[in-house]
Enzyme design. Structure first.
Site, short mmCIF file in Angstrom:
data_model
loop_
_atom_site.label_atom_id
_atom_site.label_comp_id
_atom_site.label_asym_id
_atom_site.label_seq_id
_atom_site.Cartn_x
_atom_site.Cartn_y
_atom_site.Cartn_z
CE LYS A 1 41.61 38.09 35.65
NZ LYS A 1 40.72 37.11 36.30
CD GLN B 1 40.17 35.31 39.66
OE1 GLN B 1 40.23 36.42 39.13
NE2 GLN B 1 40.64 34.22 39.06
CG ASP C 1 34.96 37.17 33.35
OD1 ASP C 1 35.74 37.39 32.40
OD2 ASP C 1 35.27 36.45 34.32
#
Lengths: 295, 295
Positions: free
Chosen positions: B54, B98, B121
């Site tokens: 990422k 994450q 996200d």
């Protein structure tokens, strides 16, 4: 074969008897009774009737009920102020915003204002988000789909592994219903206005939830033999034979359906009473949470 | 018939070229570039690898990337403090936690801390709630299902009215995927570990999203001829013929599937690149929102 006829009034009445006892015990212990507050904006007669029914049912189990009716032309700020007043009122344990709100009001913004501890209708975005996500538990779940789950449980059918079809995808019924059935391990399909061959999909359902508001839309030969049919629809149709000139029918052809289904709800008197019973259960839970009782 | 092979790297690369231009224009206008911050708790090698990928992708489009790696035994308070530091940092426009977090950390509580304006996200309960509810628009949608929608669009197939089957109901892929397909007017069925006759249901899908993490679970003869098959699975399996001793396969038998499907993604290089591209798109959007630009 004739289906088991699911009478929601009986089920709701049993639930309410239990709550009445809980309210009595709660009052003895804490010196006050749970209170449900309803905010109604505008004068839609159907909404006003639902609000009155909720109030009466609260009182019948010994709870307090409060209603704040605001004029239809209230501003967003006035509606939010009314929600906040309920949030701050220690006598109010559950808050219900009667939907739909008038078009000029931002529904999402209003629902978001309801204190999570008092969101007995389960429509706060955080409660809906928790309902959608595995491993999360919403504090409250929406009343109508919760009532439908109770009625399915009444039939003794185990939801896990069954094919469930939810007809309709409204925020109030279809969407939370599909999430709850999925959480209960059913294999869920949502059928809606854009679905092709809805009859074929409906015919595959072991459990059918009809919530689209189309009178007798589901034909008897669309029902899988032995299926559990929960009819959320309450549609007013002309009935020249009746004195008042109309009658209430569901989204399913009841007369034909009961010859095919394994269990089917009546309309009216099926899901409706459970919606209110679920709301009262949630209000009881909110009151217990407010005094730190295990729930 | 041989299916259209969907190469996600090409699609992602095109999206990233567009973002690179947007970043350049944004920097000229505002004097700074968008920044994505990643919080990694613990040292799971796969997670660490995703985080590095990422970071590299951000840099390749001219964005800043920041990583905060906390030890696996960090407390809930330390993790939340790290999220808040990102919330308060004006150089950070998007925050990614994450997942999965270590077992002793309350994931929901951590995700809820992410500022809604930086929730690139899309896993804040409010964003998931908005995704579930009709008439609401989440600020950000989760990266992997957003990437899948982009790949479906690549095939030219109109989702509306199609039968879609989502295989798997994880919070990260299956659940938000089913909501997004339903919002796009597909008729969606969620198939999971408790589903009976999954092959039969899968066979009815015009659009199949496979996200269960079982190597080559979907057989070629379970696929409807002409269907769009999006394979989210990335499973490592033994491969004695390969030098490293293993290979990556999806949840679908690709070799057999491409003879039946109308379009099918490759693994690896199908959905994976789109996940990162979607995250970068969301970070660009967050940066634009931070300066009040129309998005």
């Amino acid at each position: 074969m004739t289906a088991q006829i699911i009478n929601g009034r009986d089920v709701a009445s049993r639930i309410q008897d239990g709550i009445r006892e809980e309210v009595t015990a709660f009052k003895e212990k804490h010196g006050f009774v749970p209170g449900l507050a309803v905010l109604l904006v505008g004068e839609d007669p159907a909404s006003a009737m639902y609000v009155r029914m909720k109030g009466r049912r609260c009182e019948s189990v010994g709870m307090n009920s409060y209603t704040n009716t605001l004029p239809a032309d209230s501003t967003q700020g006035e509606v939010i102020a009314a929600v906040r007043a309920f949030n701050d009122d220690p006598a109010v344990h559950g808050i219900l915003i009667q939907l739909p709100l008038p078009d000029h009001i931002d529904e999402e913004a209003v629902l978001k204002e309801v204190s999570l501890a008092k969101d007995v209708d389960g429509f706060h975005p955080v409660n809906i988000g928790a309902l959608a996500m595995k491993g999360r538990t919403p504090t409250f779940t929406p009343a109508t789909p919760t009532g439908c789950m109770t009625l399915i449980a009444e039939t003794g059918v185990d939801v896990s592994g069954k094919k469930a079809v939810v007809l309709g995808r409204s925020n109030i019924v279809g969407m939370p219903m599909s999430l709850m059935l999925n959480n209960a391990n059913a294999t869920v399909t949502i059928v809606h206005s854009r679905t092709q061959n809805p009859a074929e999909i409906i015919k595959s359902a072991d459990i059918l939830i009809a919530a689209i508001g189309k009178p007798e839309y589901v034909q008897a030969d669309w029902i899988k033999p032995g299926a559990v049919v929960i009819d959320v629809g309450t549609n007013q149709v002309d009935d020249p034979e009746s004195e008042r000139g109309y009658k209430w029918v569901g989204d399913v052809d009841f007369e034909g359906g009961k010859e095919v289904a394994g269990a089917i709800t009546i309309v009216p008197g099926g899901v409706g009473p459970l919606t209110i019973a679920s709301l009262i259960q949630n209000t009881m839970k909110a009151a217990k949470m407010s005094v730190g009782e295990e729930i």
